[in-house]
Design a protein around this motif. Structure first.
Motif, mmCIF file in Angstrom:
data_model
loop_
_atom_site.group_PDB
_atom_site.id
_atom_site.type_symbol
_atom_site.label_atom_id
_atom_site.label_comp_id
_atom_site.label_asym_id
_atom_site.label_seq_id
_atom_site.Cartn_x
_atom_site.Cartn_y
_atom_site.Cartn_z
ATOM 1 N N GLY A 633 0.835 -1.099 -0.085
ATOM 2 C CA GLY A 633 -0.078 -0.151 0.007
ATOM 3 C C GLY A 633 0.795 1.420 0.077
ATOM 4 O O GLY A 633 0.719 2.197 -0.883
ATOM 5 N N GLU A 634 1.966 1.228 0.987
ATOM 6 C CA GLU A 634 2.952 2.214 1.027
ATOM 7 C C GLU A 634 4.075 1.468 0.622
ATOM 8 O O GLU A 634 4.476 0.530 0.872
ATOM 9 N N ALA A 635 5.036 2.322 -0.352
ATOM 10 C CA ALA A 635 6.256 1.764 -0.643
ATOM 11 C C ALA A 635 6.878 2.860 -1.115
ATOM 12 O O ALA A 635 6.716 3.203 -2.524
ATOM 13 N N TYR A 636 7.744 3.642 -0.345
ATOM 14 C CA TYR A 636 8.394 4.775 -0.887
ATOM 15 C C TYR A 636 9.666 4.924 -0.315
ATOM 16 O O TYR A 636 10.290 4.336 0.706
ATOM 17 N N VAL A 637 10.616 5.882 -0.808
ATOM 18 C CA VAL A 637 11.935 6.089 -0.361
ATOM 19 C C VAL A 637 12.133 7.415 -0.192
ATOM 20 O O VAL A 637 11.390 8.357 -0.623
ATOM 21 N N VAL A 638 12.898 7.932 0.938
ATOM 22 C CA VAL A 638 13.152 9.393 1.271
ATOM 23 C C VAL A 638 14.553 9.634 1.010
ATOM 24 O O VAL A 638 15.252 8.812 1.357
ATOM 25 N N THR A 639 14.480 10.684 0.346
ATOM 26 C CA THR A 639 15.956 11.158 -0.030
ATOM 27 C C THR A 639 16.584 11.896 0.956
ATOM 28 O O THR A 639 16.177 12.635 1.864
ATOM 29 N N ALA A 640 18.070 12.260 0.749
ATOM 30 C CA ALA A 640 18.555 13.093 1.884
ATOM 31 C C ALA A 640 18.141 14.451 1.816
ATOM 32 O O ALA A 640 18.140 15.141 2.908
ATOM 33 N N ASP A 641 17.616 14.948 0.701
ATOM 34 C CA ASP A 641 17.160 16.380 0.664
ATOM 35 C C ASP A 641 15.297 16.384 1.190
ATOM 36 O O ASP A 641 15.113 17.594 0.785
ATOM 37 N N GLY A 642 15.262 15.199 1.597
ATOM 38 C CA GLY A 642 13.666 15.275 2.229
ATOM 39 C C GLY A 642 12.775 14.898 1.179
ATOM 40 O O GLY A 642 11.413 14.948 1.366
ATOM 41 N N GLY A 643 13.092 14.542 -0.232
ATOM 42 C CA GLY A 643 12.266 14.325 -1.138
ATOM 43 C C GLY A 643 11.631 12.735 -0.764
ATOM 44 O O GLY A 643 12.357 12.074 0.149
ATOM 45 N N LYS A 644 10.403 12.603 -1.481
ATOM 46 C CA LYS A 644 9.559 11.174 -1.167
ATOM 47 C C LYS A 644 9.354 10.681 -2.638
ATOM 48 O O LYS A 644 8.639 11.538 -3.410
ATOM 49 N N PHE A 645 9.823 9.463 -2.939
ATOM 50 C CA PHE A 645 9.348 9.080 -4.281
ATOM 51 C C PHE A 645 9.102 7.484 -4.144
ATOM 52 O O PHE A 645 9.527 6.738 -3.567
ATOM 53 N N ASN A 646 7.734 7.475 -4.745
ATOM 54 C CA ASN A 646 6.932 6.165 -4.606
ATOM 55 C C ASN A 646 7.709 5.181 -5.591
ATOM 56 O O ASN A 646 8.063 5.456 -6.596
ATOM 57 N N LEU A 647 7.905 4.086 -5.048
ATOM 58 C CA LEU A 647 8.355 2.977 -5.894
ATOM 59 C C LEU A 647 7.913 2.788 -7.324
ATOM 60 O O LEU A 647 8.301 2.336 -8.145
ATOM 61 N N CYS A 648 6.459 2.961 -7.310
ATOM 62 C CA CYS A 648 5.848 2.664 -8.453
ATOM 63 C C CYS A 648 6.068 3.773 -9.606
ATOM 64 O O CYS A 648 5.792 3.362 -10.587
ATOM 65 N N ASP A 649 6.845 4.842 -9.021
ATOM 66 C CA ASP A 649 7.283 5.971 -10.116
ATOM 67 C C ASP A 649 8.766 5.544 -10.502
ATOM 68 O O ASP A 649 9.122 6.561 -11.236
ATOM 69 N N LEU A 650 9.566 4.804 -9.918
ATOM 70 C CA LEU A 650 10.850 4.416 -10.055
ATOM 71 C C LEU A 650 10.997 3.093 -10.943
ATOM 72 O O LEU A 650 9.939 2.423 -11.221
ATOM 73 N N ASP A 651 12.059 3.000 -11.452
ATOM 74 C CA ASP A 651 12.459 1.766 -12.241
ATOM 75 C C ASP A 651 12.649 0.562 -11.388
ATOM 76 O O ASP A 651 13.818 -0.034 -11.227
ATOM 77 N N VAL A 652 11.583 -0.108 -11.104
ATOM 78 C CA VAL A 652 11.338 -1.216 -9.991
ATOM 79 C C VAL A 652 11.600 -2.443 -11.272
ATOM 80 O O VAL A 652 10.792 -2.390 -12.113
ATOM 81 N N VAL A 653 12.284 -3.461 -10.956
ATOM 82 C CA VAL A 653 12.198 -4.922 -11.816
ATOM 83 C C VAL A 653 11.323 -5.762 -11.003
ATOM 84 O O VAL A 653 11.188 -6.043 -9.765
ATOM 85 N N TYR A 654 10.326 -6.316 -11.541
ATOM 86 C CA TYR A 654 9.452 -7.330 -11.256
ATOM 87 C C TYR A 654 9.572 -8.811 -11.524
ATOM 88 O O TYR A 654 10.017 -8.820 -12.868
ATOM 89 N N GLU A 655 9.811 -9.620 -10.689
ATOM 90 C CA GLU A 655 9.995 -10.961 -11.024
ATOM 91 C C GLU A 655 8.862 -11.791 -10.144
ATOM 92 O O GLU A 655 8.680 -11.648 -9.143
ATOM 93 N N ASN A 656 8.193 -12.546 -11.129
ATOM 94 C CA ASN A 656 6.959 -13.517 -10.398
ATOM 95 C C ASN A 656 5.977 -12.651 -9.711
ATOM 96 O O ASN A 656 5.387 -12.913 -8.880
ATOM 97 N N ILE A 657 5.747 -11.400 -10.147
ATOM 98 C CA ILE A 657 4.681 -10.351 -9.712
ATOM 99 C C ILE A 657 3.456 -10.367 -10.627
ATOM 100 O O ILE A 657 3.622 -10.007 -11.796
ATOM 101 N N ASP A 658 2.186 -10.741 -10.213
ATOM 102 C CA ASP A 658 1.133 -10.395 -10.949
ATOM 103 C C ASP A 658 0.751 -9.033 -10.654
ATOM 104 O O ASP A 658 0.597 -8.510 -9.695
ATOM 105 N N ARG A 659 0.639 -8.300 -11.732
ATOM 106 C CA ARG A 659 0.763 -6.747 -11.624
ATOM 107 C C ARG A 659 -0.696 -6.276 -11.997
ATOM 108 O O ARG A 659 -1.120 -5.069 -11.994
#
Length: 806
Positions: A633-659
């Motif tokens: 439901g939530e999956a995000y990284v916080v950067t050193a400058d306080g930014g917040k990036f959702n994994l769904c907006d990044l280049d995630v590699v999916y393996e055996n995942i029903d999308r």
């Protein structure tokens, strides 16, 4: 059949060795032996079994009968035992042992003992459920049928009733220990000094509607009174009693009885179908509007619950609106949500007061107690009933019912694949807790031509929180004089002792003045009955407006009822940073559980999320693949400058995942909610192959991430939610709670123009055809309750009626 019997009587692999015939509980063992004895009797003289095999059948049947014979001396009364007794009775007849047959029919704890001690004086079986009442009546009529060739007629025998209030054939004047809040007592008094088999068939007739449908009571939904477990009911009963009131039941049943059915029966209109009715022991009072020149399908039928509890199958629902039907459509039955017997939700939620249409106290469960019918009136413009009970309230049995004393709640949760919150200083498993003082509770219900009026009165010694509840599908909105949205909460309460915790996705409103909450349930084309248990509904719409006229100020809550959509998923997850496990968890993902993590990523190069979707197991321990329903439901990284990036907006590699249907969508295209919170950036994460781990990998190079925040769980309400059932609550606080509620069920256009309460005892309803009706309840604080309706047209009083009497 002969081949199966040869296997079944085998000394090494059959019943003599295993002492178990079927794969389920002992009640099904009774069914099993009933339907084993009958075909054995049919082929007995066909020459397909040898003398030695006949001896093996007899030995096997005697093993079963001997086990049951010992068990019956405990004196317990239940449908389980009656099923086993009937099976043993059939076995005795099949092997021509009349001594054993008479033992199970008339001996200690046998069939007739069950009838005398287990049948209420009003003709209802003590477990207060339509299905069990029908099934038990079927077993009795078949037992009577089987005894006739031996010159024994129990069809017309009157059996003197015991005058104890405990359902137990060895009652010795002591109260039986109450477990899980289950009371096994006869409440409601006696009107005659005997019971008989015909009582069971006659008891249900007054409550059938024009289609032959009976509303649900306790552990049952809407039903027709046809054969159960391959047994005949009214067809066989009509053969012996020739009661013409049984004819409409037979005509209206879905299936024709191929053995005891009747080729031709005369047409006979029931004399009860338009009338009001009550039964004080089972505790149902049914009112039907009496509008002249109106088809019966258009009349309003409403039912209030009181009376005996019903033991294991009883619900905690004295004074609830048990049923409202119109146009052949039912808005509710006690099994409107159903999790089955093995799930802890059976006694931790399903049967409890928070799932009912009643006023509840402190988000607790009404402890069963006797109740009184103070008013019952059949009139012209109004039909009325008043019920009073005086009950303590407590939190429900913690973790539900204990089926196996050697198992813990943790083991039950694991078996159900449904994790519960950890509770410090929790009550013992299965125990009620934190009792209130006795609360006086009265409900007065009136049925008019166009709507239902409800007056509620509650009084305690201390201040309490009162919630007037309704459980209705298809919420459309709330309107009031003044309406302010206060908040959204993931749960009705976070109190882990209350079953209100299972009501999720809650919207809270501050309401001033008269309010109306509107609902629309679709039956037939376009219906959505997922998660709902209901039957025999005529296609079309059932709209319901719930007007709260009193109190003038309240907090109102709309929450999502805890329907079972089959999403109980054993999950294991791990979060790895550069190959090292930084967080992991294992739980049963369902509507009330989630896994959270907050992980340091400074200097990390790779983030890996691993998810394993394990199977559930059925009663026979066979693995079952679960549905696709897991999400980050939530999956995000916080950067050193306080930014917040959702994994769904990044280049995630999916393996055996029903999308599935994509980001923020569940596997049926609806929104994603986990424990009542919506996650528009949710990432589907159910593995394609459940035997393998599903993996999400993110290369952290160049991101300068310092933290990862994750929340994983199951979306338990898939797809379109427009027809999900809602729990609607109107909340007040005080030592006394008062409500006036108007419920209007309609198909196309509402008849009500406005509703206004003058005070807690009087309400004015203005109808669109110009009539004004003023309804007043009198003496609600006392026993001599009456209801008065005044009707005006063009300023002239055209009708004045006082509902009084019992």
């Amino acid at each position: 059949m002969a081949k199966f019997l040869r296997y079944f009587i085998d000394e090494e692999i059959g019943y003599p060795k295993k002492k178990k015939g079927c794969s389920q509980s002992y009640v099904q063992e009774g069914h099993f032996f009933q339907h084993l004895a009958i075909p054995y009797d049919i082929i007995h003289q066909a020459g397909v079994l040898t003398p030695e095999e006949h001896q093996g059948v007899e030995k096997t049947f005697r093993i079963y009968m001997d086990i049951l014979d010992t068990h019956l001396h405990q004196g317990h009364i239940s449908n389980w035992l009656l099923s086993e007794i009937t099976g043993a009775f059939y076995c005795a007849l099949a092997i021509e042992d009349i001594e054993r047959a008479l033992r199970f029919a008339f001996g200690m704890g046998g069939s007739i003992h069950h009838l005398k001690y287990g049948l209420f004086n009003d003709g209802w079986w003590h477990e207060c459920s339509v299905g069990y009442n029908t099934w038990v009546s079927s077993m009795y009529i078949h037992t009577a049928h089987a005894l006739l060739p031996f010159g024994i007629n129990i069809l017309h025998t009157h059996y003197p009733i015991p005058f104890n209030d405990e359902i137990n054939s060895t009652y010795n004047g002591e109260d039986v220990k109450v477990r899980f809040g289950m009371y096994n007592k006869k409440w409601g008094g006696n009107r005659k000094n005997y019971v008989c088999i015909k009582d069971m068939f006659d008891a249900t007739i007054p409550f059938l509607d024009y289609r032959g449908v009976l509303f649900g009571i306790s552990d049952s939904d809407e039903k027709k009174l046809e054969g159960v477990h391959f047994g005949s009911t009214f067809d066989l009963a009509y053969s012996y009693y020739k009661d013409p009131e049984y004819i409409p039941v037979i005509h209206q049943n879905v299936n024709v009885d191929p053995i005891f059915g009747h080729a031709e029966l005369p047409e006979y209109p029931s004399s009860y179908v338009k009338n009001n009715a009550y039964a004080d022991n089972v505790g149902i009072a049914m009112l039907r509007s009496q509008t002249e020149h109106r088809e019966q399908k258009d009349q309003i039928q409403a039912v209030m619950r009181y009376g005996s509890h019903g033991y294991a199958h009883g619900h905690f629902d004295r004074t609830e609106i048990l049923s409202i039907m119109r146009y052949g459509r039912s808005f509710y039955n006690p099994e409107h949500v159903w999790w089955g017997y093995p799930h802890f939700m059976y006694k931790f939620y399903v049967q409890n007061s928070m799932t009912k249409n009643m006023v509840v106290v402190d988000q607790k469960m009404q402890v069963p107690s006797d109740s009184k019918r103070l008013l019952f009136y059949s009139g012209k413009a109004i039909q009325a009933v008043a019920i009073e009970t005086n009950s303590k309230w407590s939190y429900p049995p913690y973790g539900g019912m204990i089926y196996n004393e050697t198992k813990t709640l943790e083991e039950r949760c694991k078996m159900n694949a449904s994790s519960l919150p950890e509770v410090k200083d929790a009550p013992p498993y299965g125990e009620l807790s934190e009792f209130t003082e006795p609360i006086t509770q009265k409900r007065v219900m009136g049925v008019t031509d166009d709507y239902i009026v409800i007056f509620d009165y509650l009084k305690g010694e201390k201040e309490h929180q009162y919630d007037s509840l309704f459980q209705i599908k298809g919420f459309k909105g709330i309107k009031s004089d003044t309406l302010s949205e206060l908040q959204h909460t993931s749960q009705f309460t976070e109190n882990p002792l209350s079953d209100a915790q299972f009501i999720t996705d809650c919207h809270w409103y501050d309401v001033v003045g008269t309010s109306v909450a509107s609902f629309e349930t679709i039956f037939g084309e376009g219906e959505d009955m997922r998660g709902t248990r209901t039957a025999h509904n005529t296609p079309g719409l059932l709209k319901m407006d719930v007007h709260t006229a009193w109190p003038k100020q309240s907090i109102q809550i709309i929450g999502r009822t805890a329907e079972d959509h089959g999403y109980m998923i054993p999950i294991e997850y791990r979060v790895e940073v550069d190959g090292d496990v930084k967080a992991e968890g294992e739980f049963g993902a369902w509507l009330l559980s989630e896994g959270k993590c907050d992980i340091d990523l400074e200097g990390a190069k790779t983030l890996t999320l691993r998810v394993k979707n394990n199977p559930t197991y059925n009663e026979q321990k066979y693995p079952q693949k679960t549905k696709q329903g897991l999400f980050w439901g939530e999956a995000y990284v916080v950067t050193a400058d306080g930014g917040k990036f959702n994994l769904c907006d990044l280049d995630v590699v999916y393996e055996n995942i029903d999308r599935g249907c994509g980001i923020g969508k569940d596997y049926e295209g609806g929104r994603v909610t986990i424990v009542g919170n919506e996650y528009p950036k949710a990432i589907p994460t159910s593995p394609v192959d459940h035997d393998k781990v599903g993996i999400l990998t993110l290369d952290l190079s160049g991101i300068n991430a310092v933290r990862f925040v994750g929340l994983i769980g199951a979306d338990a309400f898939p797809g379109d939610e427009a027809q999900r059932r809602k729990t609607y609550a109107v909340r007040t606080k005080g030592t006394i709670g008062r409500y006036i509620t108007i419920v209007e069920p309609f198909e196309t256009e509402s008849m009500i123009l406005s509703v206004q309460a003058a005070d807690a005892n009087t309400v004015e309803v203005i109808l669109k055809d110009g009539r004004i009706q003023i309804i007043t309840v009198n003496q609600i604080e006392h026993d001599e309750i009456t209801v008065n309706i005044l009707e005006y047209k063009d300023g002239i009083l055209i009708h004045n009626e006082l509902a009084c009497g019992k």
